[in-house]
Every structure is written in C-alpha cells, then in structure tokens.
Scaffold this motif. Structure first.
Motif, PDB file in Angstrom:
ATOM      1  N   GLU A  10       1.032  -1.431  -0.053  1.00 26.15           N
ATOM      2  CA  GLU A  10       0.091   0.013   0.112  1.00 26.15           C
ATOM      3  C   GLU A  10       0.788   1.306  -0.024  1.00 26.15           C
ATOM      4  O   GLU A  10       0.555   2.192  -0.675  1.00 26.15           O
ATOM      5  CB  GLU A  10      -0.867   0.200   1.169  1.00 26.15           C
ATOM      6  N   GLN A  13       2.447   1.909  -3.442  1.00 26.08           N
ATOM      7  CA  GLN A  13       1.070   2.522  -4.240  1.00 26.08           C
ATOM      8  C   GLN A  13       0.956   4.024  -4.021  1.00 26.08           C
ATOM      9  O   GLN A  13       0.748   4.844  -4.853  1.00 26.08           O
ATOM     10  CB  GLN A  13      -0.206   1.732  -3.908  1.00 26.08           C
ATOM     11  N   TYR A  14       0.866   4.423  -2.805  1.00 26.85           N
ATOM     12  CA  TYR A  14       0.966   5.685  -2.247  1.00 26.85           C
ATOM     13  C   TYR A  14       2.021   6.531  -2.898  1.00 26.85           C
ATOM     14  O   TYR A  14       1.938   7.641  -3.450  1.00 26.85           O
ATOM     15  CB  TYR A  14       0.771   5.942  -1.165  1.00 26.85           C
ATOM     16  N   ASP A  16       3.882   5.725  -5.610  1.00 25.52           N
ATOM     17  CA  ASP A  16       3.468   5.840  -7.000  1.00 25.52           C
ATOM     18  C   ASP A  16       2.322   7.003  -7.185  1.00 25.52           C
ATOM     19  O   ASP A  16       2.685   7.701  -8.318  1.00 25.52           O
ATOM     20  CB  ASP A  16       3.164   4.685  -7.631  1.00 25.52           C
ATOM     21  N   ARG A  17       1.332   7.059  -6.527  1.00 29.70           N
ATOM     22  CA  ARG A  17       0.273   7.967  -6.797  1.00 29.70           C
ATOM     23  C   ARG A  17       1.050   9.411  -6.614  1.00 29.70           C
ATOM     24  O   ARG A  17       0.526  10.235  -7.189  1.00 29.70           O
ATOM     25  CB  ARG A  17      -0.680   7.839  -5.892  1.00 29.70           C
ATOM     26  N   ALA A  20       3.022  10.626  -9.423  1.00 34.94           N
ATOM     27  CA  ALA A  20       2.303  10.747 -10.548  1.00 34.94           C
ATOM     28  C   ALA A  20       1.553  12.338 -10.518  1.00 34.94           C
ATOM     29  O   ALA A  20       1.616  13.366 -11.288  1.00 34.94           O
ATOM     30  CB  ALA A  20       1.211   9.987 -10.819  1.00 34.94           C
ATOM     31  N   MET A  21       0.949  12.751  -9.109  1.00 33.03           N
ATOM     32  CA  MET A  21       0.459  13.824  -8.836  1.00 33.03           C
ATOM     33  C   MET A  21       1.619  14.896  -8.732  1.00 33.03           C
ATOM     34  O   MET A  21       1.150  15.999  -9.445  1.00 33.03           O
ATOM     35  CB  MET A  21      -0.307  13.579  -7.378  1.00 33.03           C
TER      36      MET A  21
END
Length: 73
Positions: A10, A13-14, A16-17, A20-21
């Motif tokens: 998790e 994933q955060y 990576d997010r 991207a942001m």
C-alpha cells in the motif's frame, strides 16, 4: 525476491500516486506560466491598440473640426 507485506504494498502504491501527482502538478504549473505569459503579452498589445485608437480619435476629431470650419485639407 522479497515478499511485501500489505502495508509495504500500500505504501508503494501511495508513493507511485504521489509521484504521478507531482508530475501532473509540474505540468499544470508550466501550462499556467505559459498562459500567464500569453496574457501579459496580450495585455501589452491591448494597451498599444488603445494608444493607437486614442491617437486616431484625436486625428479624426481634428479633421472634423477642419471640415466644419471649411478648411481645405
């Protein structure tokens, strides 16, 4: 080969997010800066057009006065 725990998965994933942001945010900043530059350029051009219009109005006013007085042009 390491086995990720659900929390590590998790967290990845955060991360990576967030990456991207951050990239999207940078692209938006660049786009905003381009639009600001374009707006500044258009405002300068508008000011120049207003000055030209004011000068033309002055010339037209003088020509009308000459015509009204019967002065030969």
């Amino acid at each position: 080969m390491s086995i990720e725990t659900p929390i590590e998965f998790e967290l990845e994933q955060y991360k990576d997010r967030v990456d991207a942001m951050q990239m999207a945010n940078e692209l938006l900043r660049e786009e905003r800066d381009r639009y600001k530059d374009a707006a500044d350029s258009l405002n300068a051009e508008l000011d120049a057009c207003r000055a030209t219009l004011k000068q033309a109005e002055s010339i037209i006013s003088r020509l009308r006065n000459h015509i009204a007085q019967g002065v030969e042009l």
